[in-house]
Write a protein that holds these residues in place. Structure first.
Motif, short mmCIF file in Angstrom:
data_model
loop_
_atom_site.label_atom_id
_atom_site.label_comp_id
_atom_site.label_asym_id
_atom_site.label_seq_id
_atom_site.Cartn_x
_atom_site.Cartn_y
_atom_site.Cartn_z
N SER A 217 33.82 55.33 9.22
CA SER A 217 33.20 54.20 8.52
C SER A 217 34.10 52.97 8.52
O SER A 217 33.61 51.85 8.41
CB SER A 217 32.86 54.59 7.08
OG SER A 217 34.03 54.90 6.35
N ALA A 218 35.42 53.16 8.67
CA ALA A 218 36.34 52.01 8.72
C ALA A 218 36.11 51.17 9.97
O ALA A 218 36.53 50.02 10.02
CB ALA A 218 37.78 52.49 8.66
N LEU A 219 35.44 51.74 10.97
CA LEU A 219 35.21 51.03 12.22
C LEU A 219 33.83 50.38 12.29
O LEU A 219 33.52 49.68 13.23
CB LEU A 219 35.39 51.99 13.40
CG LEU A 219 36.74 52.68 13.48
CD1 LEU A 219 36.75 53.69 14.62
CD2 LEU A 219 37.86 51.68 13.62
N PHE A 220 33.01 50.63 11.29
CA PHE A 220 31.65 50.08 11.26
C PHE A 220 31.52 49.02 10.18
O PHE A 220 32.43 48.79 9.40
CB PHE A 220 30.63 51.19 10.99
CG PHE A 220 30.51 52.17 12.10
CD1 PHE A 220 29.94 51.80 13.30
CD2 PHE A 220 30.97 53.45 11.96
CE1 PHE A 220 29.82 52.70 14.34
CE2 PHE A 220 30.86 54.37 12.99
CZ PHE A 220 30.28 53.99 14.18
N ARG B 114 31.77 43.12 2.05
CA ARG B 114 32.88 44.08 2.05
C ARG B 114 32.56 45.26 2.97
O ARG B 114 31.43 45.75 2.99
CB ARG B 114 33.14 44.62 0.65
CG ARG B 114 33.68 43.60 -0.30
CD ARG B 114 33.92 44.26 -1.65
NE ARG B 114 34.21 43.26 -2.66
CZ ARG B 114 34.03 43.45 -3.96
NH1 ARG B 114 33.59 44.63 -4.41
NH2 ARG B 114 34.32 42.51 -4.82
N ARG B 115 33.59 45.72 3.67
CA ARG B 115 33.44 46.85 4.57
C ARG B 115 33.73 48.15 3.83
O ARG B 115 34.79 48.30 3.26
CB ARG B 115 34.44 46.73 5.71
CG ARG B 115 33.75 46.67 7.01
CD ARG B 115 34.60 46.79 8.21
NE ARG B 115 35.89 46.16 8.20
CZ ARG B 115 36.74 46.26 9.18
NH1 ARG B 115 36.45 46.96 10.24
NH2 ARG B 115 37.90 45.67 9.13
N GLU C 299 35.21 53.23 -1.68
CA GLU C 299 36.25 52.26 -1.37
C GLU C 299 35.68 51.18 -0.46
O GLU C 299 34.96 51.47 0.49
CB GLU C 299 37.42 52.94 -0.66
CG GLU C 299 38.11 53.99 -1.53
CD GLU C 299 39.09 54.82 -0.74
OE1 GLU C 299 40.30 54.63 -0.91
OE2 GLU C 299 38.63 55.65 0.07
N GLU C 300 36.03 49.92 -0.77
CA GLU C 300 35.60 48.78 0.03
C GLU C 300 36.83 47.95 0.37
O GLU C 300 37.65 47.66 -0.50
CB GLU C 300 34.61 47.92 -0.73
CG GLU C 300 33.33 48.62 -1.10
CD GLU C 300 32.45 47.76 -1.98
OE1 GLU C 300 31.28 47.57 -1.63
OE2 GLU C 300 32.95 47.28 -3.03
N VAL D 245 42.10 47.10 -1.38
CA VAL D 245 40.88 47.90 -1.46
C VAL D 245 40.30 47.83 -2.87
O VAL D 245 41.05 47.89 -3.86
CB VAL D 245 41.18 49.38 -1.08
CG1 VAL D 245 39.94 50.23 -1.16
CG2 VAL D 245 41.83 49.45 0.30
N HIS D 246 38.98 47.71 -2.97
CA HIS D 246 38.27 47.81 -4.24
C HIS D 246 37.79 49.25 -4.35
O HIS D 246 37.03 49.72 -3.51
CB HIS D 246 37.08 46.85 -4.27
CG HIS D 246 36.34 46.87 -5.57
ND1 HIS D 246 35.29 47.73 -5.80
CD2 HIS D 246 36.50 46.16 -6.70
CE1 HIS D 246 34.84 47.53 -7.02
NE2 HIS D 246 35.55 46.58 -7.58
#
Length: 187
Positions: free
Chosen positions: A65-68, A87-88, A99-100, A113-114
């Motif tokens: 998900s960190a890559l999308f 936010r990703r 986490e965003e 990170v939020h």
């Protein structure tokens, strides 16, 4: 005034690969791909398939998900501003933690990170990583164990972790929201 170039999937992949201490050759071998192909992906000259992205995420020990989720950003804001709606999502979403990424991308020496810890959420097992981390509890309450010492945090409290093993839980009835900064980045 210097204009910051917008960060891309390729730039994020290169930054994380370097943070992990991997050369292009190392990463290409892990992926069973050529160095040329990987170099083209990192320079955004070639787009990896979904399967390639999954393999890259696994090789880099990051959630896919960190890559999308690279939302459209106005050119004048790219690399500088992250709007709340843009936010990703990062992390696995497991254990009741959302986490965003607040940082514009993954290419800095740190990431911000939020984190939202759901009521009743608890990490599966203690975490130990070679990082320095600080956090600020915005709302709710959160319990932390840092290096074997237990702490209960309330809004306005902050904390620091310097490579110690840590554990967290939210045994309360409301979500806990934390701004968490990690150096070097782990996602």
């Amino acid at each position: 005034m210097t204009q910051t170039a917008p960060r891309t999937l390729g730039a994020d992949l290169r930054a994380v690969r370097r943070m992990r201490g991997l050369t292009l050759q190392d990463m290409a071998q892990r992926l069973d791909r050529s160095v040329g192909w990987l170099s083209q992906v990192e320079r955004d000259l070639s787009e990896p398939s979904i399967t390639d992205l999954r393999h890259m995420a696994q090789a880099l020990d990051i959630p896919v998900s960190a890559l999308f989720g690279r939302p459209e950003t106005p050119p004048e804001e790219a690399g500088l501003i992250v709007r709340k709606s843009a936010r990703r999502p990062i992390g696995s979403g497991q254990a009741g933690l959302v986490e965003e990424l607040l940082s514009p991308d993954l290419t800095d020496d740190f990431e911000m990170v939020h984190c939202t810890f759901a009521p009743g959420a608890r990490i599966g097992e203690p975490v130990s990583r070679p990082t320095q981390e600080v956090g600020y509890l915005v709302s709710g309450q959160l319990d932390l164990i840092i290096g074997g010492r237990h702490f209960s945090l309330s809004p306005g409290d902050s904390f620091r972790i310097r490579g110690e093993t840590f554990d967290w839980s939210n045994p309360h009835d409301v979500p806990a929201q934390v701004i968490w900064v990690i150096a070097p980045p782990v996602y």
